[in-house]
Design a protein around this motif. Structure first.
Motif, PDB file in Angstrom:
ATOM      1  N   GLU A 283     -50.734  49.318 -46.415  1.00  0.00           N
ATOM      2  CA  GLU A 283     -51.022  48.310 -47.437  1.00  0.00           C
ATOM      3  C   GLU A 283     -52.262  47.477 -47.122  1.00  0.00           C
ATOM      4  O   GLU A 283     -52.566  46.527 -47.841  1.00  0.00           O
ATOM      5  CB  GLU A 283     -49.801  47.403 -47.601  1.00  0.00           C
ATOM      6  N   GLY A 284     -52.965  47.816 -46.036  1.00  0.00           N
ATOM      7  CA  GLY A 284     -54.236  47.158 -45.771  1.00  0.00           C
ATOM      8  C   GLY A 284     -54.337  46.340 -44.502  1.00  0.00           C
ATOM      9  O   GLY A 284     -55.399  45.764 -44.234  1.00  0.00           O
ATOM     10  N   ALA A 285     -53.260  46.263 -43.712  1.00  0.00           N
ATOM     11  CA  ALA A 285     -53.346  45.539 -42.441  1.00  0.00           C
ATOM     12  C   ALA A 285     -54.315  46.255 -41.502  1.00  0.00           C
ATOM     13  O   ALA A 285     -54.470  47.477 -41.556  1.00  0.00           O
ATOM     14  CB  ALA A 285     -51.970  45.437 -41.786  1.00  0.00           C
ATOM     15  N   LYS A 286     -54.979  45.498 -40.654  1.00  0.00           N
ATOM     16  CA  LYS A 286     -55.911  46.061 -39.691  1.00  0.00           C
ATOM     17  C   LYS A 286     -55.151  46.824 -38.611  1.00  0.00           C
ATOM     18  O   LYS A 286     -54.270  46.270 -37.943  1.00  0.00           O
ATOM     19  CB  LYS A 286     -56.728  44.941 -39.049  1.00  0.00           C
ATOM     20  N   LEU A 287     -55.478  48.108 -38.456  1.00  0.00           N
ATOM     21  CA  LEU A 287     -54.845  48.912 -37.411  1.00  0.00           C
ATOM     22  C   LEU A 287     -55.377  48.468 -36.057  1.00  0.00           C
ATOM     23  O   LEU A 287     -56.591  48.372 -35.864  1.00  0.00           O
ATOM     24  CB  LEU A 287     -55.134  50.391 -37.654  1.00  0.00           C
ATOM     25  N   VAL A 288     -54.464  48.203 -35.134  1.00  0.00           N
ATOM     26  CA  VAL A 288     -54.852  47.718 -33.805  1.00  0.00           C
ATOM     27  C   VAL A 288     -54.517  48.763 -32.739  1.00  0.00           C
ATOM     28  O   VAL A 288     -53.360  49.168 -32.590  1.00  0.00           O
ATOM     29  CB  VAL A 288     -54.137  46.393 -33.472  1.00  0.00           C
ATOM     30  N   SER A 289     -55.547  49.191 -32.053  1.00  0.00           N
ATOM     31  CA  SER A 289     -55.348  50.092 -30.921  1.00  0.00           C
ATOM     32  C   SER A 289     -55.878  49.484 -29.636  1.00  0.00           C
ATOM     33  O   SER A 289     -55.692  50.039 -28.558  1.00  0.00           O
ATOM     34  CB  SER A 289     -56.033  51.442 -31.175  1.00  0.00           C
ATOM     35  N   SER A 290     -56.546  48.329 -29.753  1.00  0.00           N
ATOM     36  CA  SER A 290     -57.051  47.632 -28.569  1.00  0.00           C
ATOM     37  C   SER A 290     -57.286  46.170 -28.918  1.00  0.00           C
ATOM     38  O   SER A 290     -57.308  45.788 -30.094  1.00  0.00           O
ATOM     39  CB  SER A 290     -58.364  48.259 -28.085  1.00  0.00           C
ATOM     40  N   VAL A 291     -57.471  45.367 -27.900  1.00  0.00           N
ATOM     41  CA  VAL A 291     -57.741  43.943 -28.095  1.00  0.00           C
ATOM     42  C   VAL A 291     -59.028  43.739 -28.899  1.00  0.00           C
ATOM     43  O   VAL A 291     -59.139  42.814 -29.714  1.00  0.00           O
ATOM     44  CB  VAL A 291     -57.859  43.231 -26.728  1.00  0.00           C
ATOM     45  N   LYS A 292     -59.967  44.630 -28.698  1.00  0.00           N
ATOM     46  CA  LYS A 292     -61.261  44.522 -29.381  1.00  0.00           C
ATOM     47  C   LYS A 292     -61.095  44.528 -30.895  1.00  0.00           C
ATOM     48  O   LYS A 292     -61.836  43.851 -31.616  1.00  0.00           O
ATOM     49  CB  LYS A 292     -62.165  45.665 -28.930  1.00  0.00           C
ATOM     50  N   ASP A 293     -60.111  45.288 -31.401  1.00  0.00           N
ATOM     51  CA  ASP A 293     -59.867  45.347 -32.843  1.00  0.00           C
ATOM     52  C   ASP A 293     -59.518  43.968 -33.397  1.00  0.00           C
ATOM     53  O   ASP A 293     -59.953  43.597 -34.494  1.00  0.00           O
ATOM     54  CB  ASP A 293     -58.726  46.325 -33.153  1.00  0.00           C
ATOM     55  N   VAL A 294     -58.747  43.213 -32.650  1.00  0.00           N
ATOM     56  CA  VAL A 294     -58.336  41.870 -33.090  1.00  0.00           C
ATOM     57  C   VAL A 294     -59.509  40.902 -33.028  1.00  0.00           C
ATOM     58  O   VAL A 294     -59.786  40.171 -33.988  1.00  0.00           O
ATOM     59  CB  VAL A 294     -57.171  41.344 -32.223  1.00  0.00           C
ATOM     60  N   GLU A 296     -62.746  41.418 -33.054  1.00  0.00           N
ATOM     61  CA  GLU A 296     -63.798  41.703 -34.022  1.00  0.00           C
ATOM     62  C   GLU A 296     -63.394  41.265 -35.426  1.00  0.00           C
ATOM     63  O   GLU A 296     -64.199  40.713 -36.175  1.00  0.00           O
ATOM     64  CB  GLU A 296     -64.134  43.200 -34.007  1.00  0.00           C
ATOM     65  N   GLU A 297     -62.134  41.520 -35.797  1.00  0.00           N
ATOM     66  CA  GLU A 297     -61.678  41.158 -37.137  1.00  0.00           C
ATOM     67  C   GLU A 297     -61.633  39.644 -37.317  1.00  0.00           C
ATOM     68  O   GLU A 297     -61.860  39.131 -38.419  1.00  0.00           O
ATOM     69  CB  GLU A 297     -60.299  41.759 -37.397  1.00  0.00           C
ATOM     70  N   LEU A 298     -61.350  38.926 -36.245  1.00  0.00           N
ATOM     71  CA  LEU A 298     -61.322  37.467 -36.308  1.00  0.00           C
ATOM     72  C   LEU A 298     -62.722  36.870 -36.194  1.00  0.00           C
ATOM     73  O   LEU A 298     -62.882  35.649 -36.179  1.00  0.00           O
ATOM     74  CB  LEU A 298     -60.432  36.898 -35.193  1.00  0.00           C
ATOM     75  N   ASN A 299     -63.723  37.759 -36.075  1.00  0.00           N
ATOM     76  CA  ASN A 299     -65.119  37.336 -35.995  1.00  0.00           C
ATOM     77  C   ASN A 299     -65.381  36.489 -34.765  1.00  0.00           C
ATOM     78  O   ASN A 299     -66.154  35.527 -34.801  1.00  0.00           O
ATOM     79  CB  ASN A 299     -65.537  36.581 -37.261  1.00  0.00           C
ATOM     80  N   ILE A 300     -64.695  36.830 -33.683  1.00  0.00           N
ATOM     81  CA  ILE A 300     -64.935  36.166 -32.406  1.00  0.00           C
ATOM     82  C   ILE A 300     -65.995  36.988 -31.690  1.00  0.00           C
ATOM     83  O   ILE A 300     -65.702  37.955 -30.996  1.00  0.00           O
ATOM     84  CB  ILE A 300     -63.646  36.064 -31.569  1.00  0.00           C
ATOM     85  N   GLU A 376     -59.546  46.899 -20.570  1.00  0.00           N
ATOM     86  CA  GLU A 376     -60.672  46.100 -21.049  1.00  0.00           C
ATOM     87  C   GLU A 376     -60.273  44.627 -21.000  1.00  0.00           C
ATOM     88  O   GLU A 376     -59.231  44.244 -21.525  1.00  0.00           O
ATOM     89  CB  GLU A 376     -61.042  46.473 -22.476  1.00  0.00           C
ATOM     90  N   ILE A 377     -61.092  43.818 -20.375  1.00  0.00           N
ATOM     91  CA  ILE A 377     -60.818  42.394 -20.264  1.00  0.00           C
ATOM     92  C   ILE A 377     -61.920  41.629 -20.988  1.00  0.00           C
ATOM     93  O   ILE A 377     -63.114  41.875 -20.762  1.00  0.00           O
ATOM     94  CB  ILE A 377     -60.752  41.952 -18.785  1.00  0.00           C
ATOM     95  N   TYR A 378     -61.516  40.725 -21.880  1.00  0.00           N
ATOM     96  CA  TYR A 378     -62.469  39.952 -22.661  1.00  0.00           C
ATOM     97  C   TYR A 378     -62.344  38.485 -22.295  1.00  0.00           C
ATOM     98  O   TYR A 378     -61.265  37.957 -22.160  1.00  0.00           O
ATOM     99  CB  TYR A 378     -62.214  40.122 -24.165  1.00  0.00           C
ATOM    100  N   GLN A 379     -63.490  37.851 -22.170  1.00  0.00           N
ATOM    101  CA  GLN A 379     -63.519  36.420 -21.904  1.00  0.00           C
ATOM    102  C   GLN A 379     -64.436  35.762 -22.941  1.00  0.00           C
ATOM    103  O   GLN A 379     -65.561  36.192 -23.151  1.00  0.00           O
ATOM    104  CB  GLN A 379     -64.044  36.117 -20.506  1.00  0.00           C
ATOM    105  N   LEU A 380     -63.930  34.717 -23.600  1.00  0.00           N
ATOM    106  CA  LEU A 380     -64.763  33.991 -24.548  1.00  0.00           C
ATOM    107  C   LEU A 380     -65.863  33.260 -23.781  1.00  0.00           C
ATOM    108  O   LEU A 380     -65.611  32.634 -22.753  1.00  0.00           O
ATOM    109  CB  LEU A 380     -63.933  32.984 -25.341  1.00  0.00           C
TER     110      LEU A 380
END
Length: 383
Positions: A283-294, A296-300, A376-380
């Motif tokens: 129905e259109g939810a963003k498919l998540v396979s990694s932290v990067k997907d979240v 990027e979609e949140l425009n962080i 994968e480790i992400y730091q703001l």
């Protein structure tokens, strides 16, 4: 009627105390509370008003009678003592400490109860929800995503329920991050009771939030309403594993109404526990396979990426044999013993050592999986 000796308790005005009183009465939500406030000039006058005056303010006869009948049973002084004893603060929607994101939703609670501390950093938060009976896959995925997102600087929000909620809160705290739990009852009642210790840890490293005053026990009808607050606090909702008609899907629907982002982790088409997440993706939810997907979609966009590798090098033949039988699906210790032709004592002892080295993980019930070698480790990045 005696004058009530109210304590400020970080409240900006005495009206908040009377808002607490109205929160015990069914049917007095945001719209009617504002109606009473506007008509009587303040909630103190509204609290002491008679039936006819309440009707004149715009309430129907049934609600006016309900207020008059229940008001004498509500001991506001005792409630304030309970709030102080449990270190619970209250914030009206007009207070500066009321979460700005929550104030934006249509059906925001006029008053919230908070145990712990809300920080400016909590404006960047993500809700993680799912089934109360997760599979091993659901637990592992939730743990990895929640831990990585918390380490990246996001506050993880959930509902303290059994299953995915518990895993998400625990993983966030394990990563040294912050977490917020939204209750469907008063904050003096921990539900489920086995999460008492977890609730304490969350209050120490985040906050517990409810729209219900002390003494209100959980009811089935409270939890769907609770979910609107959960999604309202967040930039988005991530559903990691959920059945087709689960509460997690209800939370996602609230998020959609509130113009929040919706994320879902895909699962097996054969698993009933993934019907809800797979449907959300359809129905259109963003498919998540990694932290990067979240992220990027949140425009962080201001984040750095680092890959860490856990070297899984067997130190002896026994470890080599065991690693050869393990993958990312749980394998029971009895099966390992059979396929390696080794005794249970040797296999059990070796697995314990390998778990300490971070090479394998127990998934419960004497089942084990191989640790993922690359993360994968992400730091703001801070300006």
């Amino acid at each position: 009627m005696p004058v009530l000796e109210f304590q400020k308790n970080k409240m900006q005005n005495q009206d908040n105390n009377y808002a607490i009183g109205f929160s015990y009465i069914n049917g007095v939500g945001r719209v009617r509370l504002n109606l009473l406030d506007n008509y009587f000039g303040n909630l103190e006058n509204a609290w002491h008003a008679g039936k006819e005056a309440l009707i004149s303010a715009g309430l129907d006869n049934t609600l006016a009678e309900n207020i008059v009948a229940h008001r004498p049973k509500i001991d506001l002084s005792k409630t304030l003592e309970t709030l102080k004893r449990h270190d619970i603060q209250t914030y009206a929607h007009t207070d500066k400490d009321y979460p700005a994101s929550l104030r934006q939703i249509h059906d925001y609670p006029p008053l919230i109860f908070v145990k712990g501390q809300l920080l400016p950093a909590d404006e960047l938060c993500l809700g993680i929800v799912g089934t109360r009976q997760p599979t091993v896959y659901g637990k592992l995925v939730t743990e990895e995503l929640a831990e990585s997102l918390a380490r990246a600087g996001l506050t993880i929000v959930s509902g303290l329920a059994r299953g995915i909620d518990t895993v998400a809160h625990t993983a966030a705290l394990k990563a040294g991050g912050r977490s917020i739990a939204v209750f469907g009852c008063g904050l003096d009642i921990i539900y489920p009771s086995e999460n008492h210790s977890l609730a304490r840890q969350i209050a120490e490293n985040g906050a517990l939030i409810s729209e219900h005053p002390p003494g209100i026990r959980p009811r089935p009808e409270f939890f769907p309403r609770r979910n609107r607050i959960l999604s309202g606090l967040c930039r988005g909702i991530l559903v990691t594993e959920a059945g087709e008609n689960s509460g997690a899907v209800i939370t996602a629907n609230y998020a959609l109404e509130q113009n929040r982002e919706i994320f879902a982790v895909p699962g097996s088409i054969l698993s009933p526990s993934s019907l809800g997440t797979n449907r959300l993706i359809q129905e259109g939810a963003k498919l998540v396979s990694s932290v990067k997907d979240v992220l990027e979609e949140l425009n962080i966009s201001l984040f750095s990426e680092e890959n860490t590798t856990v070297e899984i090098i067997p130190e002896n033949q026994t470890e080599s044999l065991i690693l050869g039988k393990l993958g990312y699906e749980p394998v029971h210790i009895d099966q390992i013993c059979r396929e390696c032709a080794l005794g249970v004592a040797l296999v059990s002892g070796t697995l314990a050592i390998m778990e300490l080295k971070g090479q394998v993980r127990s998934t419960g019930g004497m089942n084990y999986v191989r640790t993922r070698e690359k993360k994968e480790i992400y730091q703001l990045e801070m300006n």
